[in-house]
Design a protein around this motif. Structure first.
Motif, PDB file in Angstrom:
ATOM      1  N   ASN A  88       0.858  -1.190   0.000  1.00 25.09           N
ATOM      2  CA  ASN A  88       0.000   0.000   0.000  1.00 25.09           C
ATOM      3  C   ASN A  88       0.890   1.233   0.000  1.00 25.09           C
ATOM      4  O   ASN A  88       2.110   1.138   0.005  1.00 25.09           O
ATOM      5  N   ARG A  89       0.243   2.401  -0.030  1.00 25.99           N
ATOM      6  CA  ARG A  89       1.007   3.639  -0.153  1.00 25.99           C
ATOM      7  C   ARG A  89       2.019   3.790   0.971  1.00 25.99           C
ATOM      8  O   ARG A  89       3.180   4.133   0.746  1.00 25.99           O
ATOM      9  N   GLN A  90       1.536   3.539   2.204  1.00 27.59           N
ATOM     10  CA  GLN A  90       2.436   3.749   3.342  1.00 27.59           C
ATOM     11  C   GLN A  90       3.691   2.882   3.237  1.00 27.59           C
ATOM     12  O   GLN A  90       4.802   3.337   3.494  1.00 27.59           O
ATOM     13  N   GLU A  91       3.481   1.632   2.850  1.00 27.92           N
ATOM     14  CA  GLU A  91       4.624   0.730   2.730  1.00 27.92           C
ATOM     15  C   GLU A  91       5.553   1.177   1.584  1.00 27.92           C
ATOM     16  O   GLU A  91       6.776   1.113   1.692  1.00 27.92           O
ATOM     17  N   GLU A 177      15.192  12.181   9.018  1.00 28.69           N
ATOM     18  CA  GLU A 177      15.336  11.250  10.139  1.00 28.69           C
ATOM     19  C   GLU A 177      14.007  11.010  10.835  1.00 28.69           C
ATOM     20  O   GLU A 177      13.658   9.887  11.188  1.00 28.69           O
ATOM     21  N   LEU A 178      13.256  12.112  11.038  1.00 30.88           N
ATOM     22  CA  LEU A 178      11.979  12.017  11.730  1.00 30.88           C
ATOM     23  C   LEU A 178      11.002  11.116  10.976  1.00 30.88           C
ATOM     24  O   LEU A 178      10.461  10.161  11.537  1.00 30.88           O
ATOM     25  N   ILE A 179      10.791  11.387   9.692  1.00 29.87           N
ATOM     26  CA  ILE A 179       9.768  10.629   8.962  1.00 29.87           C
ATOM     27  C   ILE A 179      10.218   9.180   8.738  1.00 29.87           C
ATOM     28  O   ILE A 179       9.416   8.249   8.724  1.00 29.87           O
ATOM     29  N   TYR A 180      11.537   9.002   8.608  1.00 23.32           N
ATOM     30  CA  TYR A 180      12.073   7.640   8.466  1.00 23.32           C
ATOM     31  C   TYR A 180      11.745   6.824   9.730  1.00 23.32           C
ATOM     32  O   TYR A 180      11.242   5.708   9.652  1.00 23.32           O
ATOM     33  N   ASP A 181      12.004   7.427  10.884  1.00 24.01           N
ATOM     34  CA  ASP A 181      11.723   6.725  12.147  1.00 24.01           C
ATOM     35  C   ASP A 181      10.230   6.460  12.310  1.00 24.01           C
ATOM     36  O   ASP A 181       9.820   5.382  12.725  1.00 24.01           O
ATOM     37  N   PHE A 186       5.476   3.156  12.892  1.00 24.71           N
ATOM     38  CA  PHE A 186       4.031   2.988  12.673  1.00 24.71           C
ATOM     39  C   PHE A 186       3.710   2.140  11.453  1.00 24.71           C
ATOM     40  O   PHE A 186       2.754   2.418  10.727  1.00 24.71           O
ATOM     41  N   GLN A 187       4.503   1.112  11.232  1.00 24.95           N
ATOM     42  CA  GLN A 187       4.225   0.223  10.103  1.00 24.95           C
ATOM     43  C   GLN A 187       2.831  -0.378  10.214  1.00 24.95           C
ATOM     44  O   GLN A 187       2.380  -0.699  11.318  1.00 24.95           O
ATOM     45  N   GLY A 188       2.178  -0.532   9.069  1.00 21.26           N
ATOM     46  CA  GLY A 188       0.895  -1.236   9.049  1.00 21.26           C
ATOM     47  C   GLY A 188      -0.307  -0.380   9.410  1.00 21.26           C
ATOM     48  O   GLY A 188      -1.432  -0.862   9.484  1.00 21.26           O
ATOM     49  N   LYS A 189      -0.106   0.921   9.641  1.00 23.70           N
ATOM     50  CA  LYS A 189      -1.242   1.789   9.970  1.00 23.70           C
ATOM     51  C   LYS A 189      -2.078   2.094   8.736  1.00 23.70           C
ATOM     52  O   LYS A 189      -3.226   2.506   8.835  1.00 23.70           O
ATOM     53  N   SER A 195       1.695  12.909   6.746  1.00 23.20           N
ATOM     54  CA  SER A 195       1.587  13.783   7.918  1.00 23.20           C
ATOM     55  C   SER A 195       0.757  13.103   9.009  1.00 23.20           C
ATOM     56  O   SER A 195       0.878  13.449  10.181  1.00 23.20           O
ATOM     57  N   ALA A 196      -0.079  12.126   8.630  1.00 27.24           N
ATOM     58  CA  ALA A 196      -0.870  11.398   9.634  1.00 27.24           C
ATOM     59  C   ALA A 196       0.052  10.682  10.624  1.00 27.24           C
ATOM     60  O   ALA A 196      -0.288  10.544  11.803  1.00 27.24           O
ATOM     61  N   LEU A 197       1.218  10.259  10.163  1.00 26.11           N
ATOM     62  CA  LEU A 197       2.172   9.598  11.065  1.00 26.11           C
ATOM     63  C   LEU A 197       2.779  10.617  12.035  1.00 26.11           C
ATOM     64  O   LEU A 197       2.997  10.330  13.213  1.00 26.11           O
ATOM     65  N   ALA A 198       3.032  11.824  11.500  1.00 26.46           N
ATOM     66  CA  ALA A 198       3.572  12.880  12.358  1.00 26.46           C
ATOM     67  C   ALA A 198       2.538  13.272  13.420  1.00 26.46           C
ATOM     68  O   ALA A 198       2.881  13.592  14.550  1.00 26.46           O
ATOM     69  N   GLU A 199       1.268  13.207  13.014  1.00 20.51           N
ATOM     70  CA  GLU A 199       0.189  13.473  13.976  1.00 20.51           C
ATOM     71  C   GLU A 199       0.217  12.445  15.100  1.00 20.51           C
ATOM     72  O   GLU A 199       0.093  12.790  16.269  1.00 20.51           O
ATOM     73  N   LEU A 200       0.348  11.172  14.717  1.00 19.90           N
ATOM     74  CA  LEU A 200       0.378  10.107  15.727  1.00 19.90           C
ATOM     75  C   LEU A 200       1.490  10.345  16.736  1.00 19.90           C
ATOM     76  O   LEU A 200       1.370   9.996  17.902  1.00 19.90           O
TER      77      LEU A 200
END
Ligand code: MG
Length: 391
Positions: A88-91, A177-181, A186-189, A195-200
């Motif tokens: 999927n997109r996230q992956e 570094e931030l978005i990589y981490d 948050f794999q599999g979300k 930006s949804a990951l940054a929100e989390l």
């Protein structure tokens, strides 16, 4: 690497574009002679602050690259070899980030491949937030001007206050570094944007004003709008060509790639296809590219006996590489003999095949000079060609 890499663009092109219902994934659809993905890549290539570009494609889409949907792929040094996406997109984004980690970039701008109209200004604004204003996340957002309702199976449930609502676009810029981490954490979300990951992670996400023109090509209507937009700045141009070849002993002449039986042939360095030579010149003329002799000198032994299809395809490819499109072709063959009547359909269809045009846009005419002059004395054969192009 000697040069510090500040900004890498990560273009996510793994989707299958099911919503558009086209035969090929939407990012590979050509709009006025260029694939959507290529237009998107070029928007980044030409921005001075983008150092490198990583494109993530679906592994099963490799054939589209081979078919030439990315014409500048190997020619621009900003462009890294493509990498393959995931489920999927996230992956896919995570795999892309993994691929560019070795360049140790400061920032990454993650972008949808089907937003080809992103402006330099928007890229600059995102970069500015990351570079000089200290944000680790910056995304383009658009205020909502329509009323917003919540629905349940096409029935309105309630109205929502729109004052604090925005829609978000890409490119979304992040400290690498931030978005990589975050992507690893948050794999599999299966988030639809990064930006949804940054929100989390409760990061501050800066917004810059998005652009209506930076829309995501999702539906047929979007595609038509994109086409209209691109054609608006184009103009019609015409080109003309003329060629003559002398007869010599032989068993037939070749015109538009079709052999026409005759007791003579046309003399020439190549296959002497007078009609296609005139047509090649007409296309070159329309795009300001000189003439056939400059591209294929008759002193060059490699063109001896050459099939003129090569010359014609070359001119047509040049036209396409400039974003142009052939509109119609009109060829006139001038001679007393041989008679063209029985061969015109084949000539038309063969020309249309090489140019990838509907045969209805190709016309073949034949005429004589009423026995006047060298053509009337049957010393040779002449052709003229006219084309119109949208470029
Ligand atoms: Mg010639």
């Amino acid at each position: 690497m000697n040069k510090k890499i500040n900004n890498i663009a990560l273009i996510v092109a793994g989707g299958s574009g099911a919503r558009l219902g086209a035969e090929i994934p939407k990012q590979y659809i050509e709009i006025t002679g260029k694939s959507i993905l290529q237009r998107t890549i070029e928007a980044f290539q030409s921005h001075p602050e983008i150092d490198l570009i990583q494109v993530v494609i679906a592994k099963e889409h490799q054939e589209f690259l081979k078919q030439g949907f990315l014409k500048t792929l190997s020619e621009n040094n900003k462009l890294l070899p493509v990498t393959f996406g995931g489920e999927n997109r996230q992956e896919s984004v995570r795999f892309g980030l993994e691929a560019i980690k070795k360049y140790n970039p400061k920032n990454v701008l993650i972008h949808d491949s089907v937003r080809p109209f992103v402006s330099h200004n928007l890229l600059s604004e995102i970069i500015k937030k990351l570079e000089s204003q200290g944000f680790k996340c910056a995304i383009p957002a658009l205020k909502i001007t329509d009323s917003v309702k919540e629905i349940n199976e096409n029935i309105i449930k309630r109205s929502l206050p729109r004052e604090n609502l925005v829609t978000v676009q890409t490119p979304q810029g992040f400290d690498f570094e931030l978005i990589y981490d975050l992507h690893n954490k948050f794999q599999g979300k299966n988030c639809t944007d990064d930006s949804a990951l940054a929100e989390l992670a409760q990061q501050n996400i800066a917004i810059v004003e998005g652009e209506k023109s930076n829309y995501k090509i999702t539906t047929i209507e979007d595609l038509k709008m994109a086409e209209m937009e691109l054609n608006k700045s184009k103009q019609y141009r015409v080109g003309s060509g003329f060629d003559v070849h002398q007869f010599e002993e032989g068993d037939g002449v070749i015109l538009c790639g079709i052999k026409i039986p005759f007791n003579k042939k046309l003399k020439g360095h190549s296959d002497a296809d007078c009609a296609w030579h005139a047509l090649t010149d007409a296309i070159l003329g329309a795009i300001g590219e000189g003439d056939i002799g400059e591209h294929f000198p008759d002193t060059d032994p490699q063109w001896k006996g050459a099939n003129s299809e090569k010359f014609l395809s070359h001119a047509n490819n040049l036209l396409k590489s400039k974003g142009g499109e052939l509109i119609n072709v009109d060829i006139t063959i001038i001679c007393e003999k041989p008679k063209m009547k029985d061969f015109k359909t084949a000539m038309r269809e063969n020309t249309a095949r090489v140019l990838n045009l509907n045969p209805e846009r190709v016309n073949i005419k034949a005429t004589t000079t009423e026995k006047l002059g060298f053509l009337g004395r049957e010393e040779g054969l002449a052709s003229t060609a006219n084309v119109s192009v949208l470029i």
